[in-house]
Design a protein around this motif. Structure first.
Motif, mmCIF file in Angstrom:
data_model
loop_
_atom_site.group_PDB
_atom_site.id
_atom_site.type_symbol
_atom_site.label_atom_id
_atom_site.label_comp_id
_atom_site.label_asym_id
_atom_site.label_seq_id
_atom_site.Cartn_x
_atom_site.Cartn_y
_atom_site.Cartn_z
ATOM 1 N N ILE A 1 0.859 -1.189 0.000
ATOM 2 C CA ILE A 1 0.000 0.000 0.000
ATOM 3 C C ILE A 1 0.892 1.234 0.000
ATOM 4 C CG2 ILE A 1 -1.763 1.308 1.259
ATOM 5 C CD1 ILE A 1 -2.591 -1.348 2.575
ATOM 6 N N VAL B 1 0.713 5.422 0.561
ATOM 7 C CA VAL B 1 -0.163 6.464 1.098
ATOM 8 C C VAL B 1 0.459 7.836 0.837
ATOM 9 C CG1 VAL B 1 -1.102 4.961 2.891
ATOM 10 C CG2 VAL B 1 0.897 6.374 3.409
ATOM 11 N N GLY C 1 -4.960 6.159 0.157
ATOM 12 C CA GLY C 1 -4.103 4.983 0.098
ATOM 13 C C GLY C 1 -4.398 4.207 -1.166
ATOM 14 N N ALA D 1 -3.962 3.191 6.893
ATOM 15 C CA ALA D 1 -3.524 2.003 6.167
ATOM 16 C C ALA D 1 -3.254 0.839 7.124
ATOM 17 C CB ALA D 1 -2.277 2.316 5.349
ATOM 18 N N ILE E 1 3.726 -0.926 3.868
ATOM 19 C CA ILE E 1 3.077 0.363 3.629
ATOM 20 C C ILE E 1 4.170 1.385 3.327
ATOM 21 C CG2 ILE E 1 1.692 2.226 4.657
ATOM 22 C CD1 ILE E 1 0.400 -0.018 6.403
#
Length: 212
Positions: A84, A86, A101, A132, A145
């Protein structure tokens, strides 16, 4: 000098197509689950992109904004696509902030929050990280992330937003969100690895709002 106009492609939204303003794009994507969109420098490029797969453009941005040596690039390596990304955005004319995100492999927008009044870019980039993490825990995801904000990553490590921005009636909701984020970090564990998005090597963060 006037800013060069941009064109926005919406591959997945309320209405898909090529739009000539951010407001038109936002109307089709804001709050739409799984929205996929991106900005382009010309109408021709946008139309070509619209008639192609979104995955060719979103989440796989290889444009390098600063040159690095082969040794540096080899040391940094490639980003993990099963992850992910962000990012946040701040409008310096209105003070409005927002964050989102994106799942890097497909370019799907997993969440988008805002606009919120009277905030800072660091606040929303910190909130994006915590959002997230919370979503990953809910979905039982252990994916990494990525954030390109050194300050937000530090705040995450400290488990609180260390902002000097003054609270007000306008940003009451934003400060409530920051307090909830702090509480979540204090009371939850997670297995996701937090990583720095290396813009100089990989180009813009896939969750970038494309307004530069």
């Amino acid at each position: 000098m006037a800013k060069k106009p941009k064109f926005y492609v919406v591959w997945k939204g309320r209405i898909t197509g090529v739009f000539s303003s951010w407001d038109e794009c936002k109307a089709q994507t804001n709050g739409f689950e799984g929205a996929v969109f991106k900005s382009f420098e010309s109408k021709k490029l946008a139309e070509e992109a619209y008639h192609s797969l979104s995955s060719n453009y979103v989440g796989k941005n290889k444009k390098v904004v600063n040159s690095l040596s082969k040794e540096e690039l080899a040391l940094i390596g490639e980003p993990i696509e099963d992850a992910i990304a962000v990012d946040g955005a701040w409008d310096n004319t209105t003070g409005l902030v927002e964050y989102q995100g994106v799942y890097i492999k497909t370019g799907e927008v997993l969440f988008h929050v805002g606009p919120l009044e009277d905030g800072t870019i660091n606040m929303v980039e910190f909130l994006a990280i915590v959002h997230a993490l919370a979503l990953s825990k809910q979905w039982h995801w252990k994916v990494p992330i990525y954030s390109d904000s050194k300050i937000a990553l530090k705040w995450f490590k400290d488990k609180k937003a260390s902002s000097n921005h003054p609270p007000s009636e306008k940003n009451k909701k934003l400060f409530e969100m920051l307090a909830r984020a702090k509480k979540w970090l204090e009371n939850n564990t997670y297995e996701n690895e937090l990583l720095k998005w290396e813009t100089k090597a990989w180009g813009e963060n896939p969750a970038d709002f494309g307004r530069k």
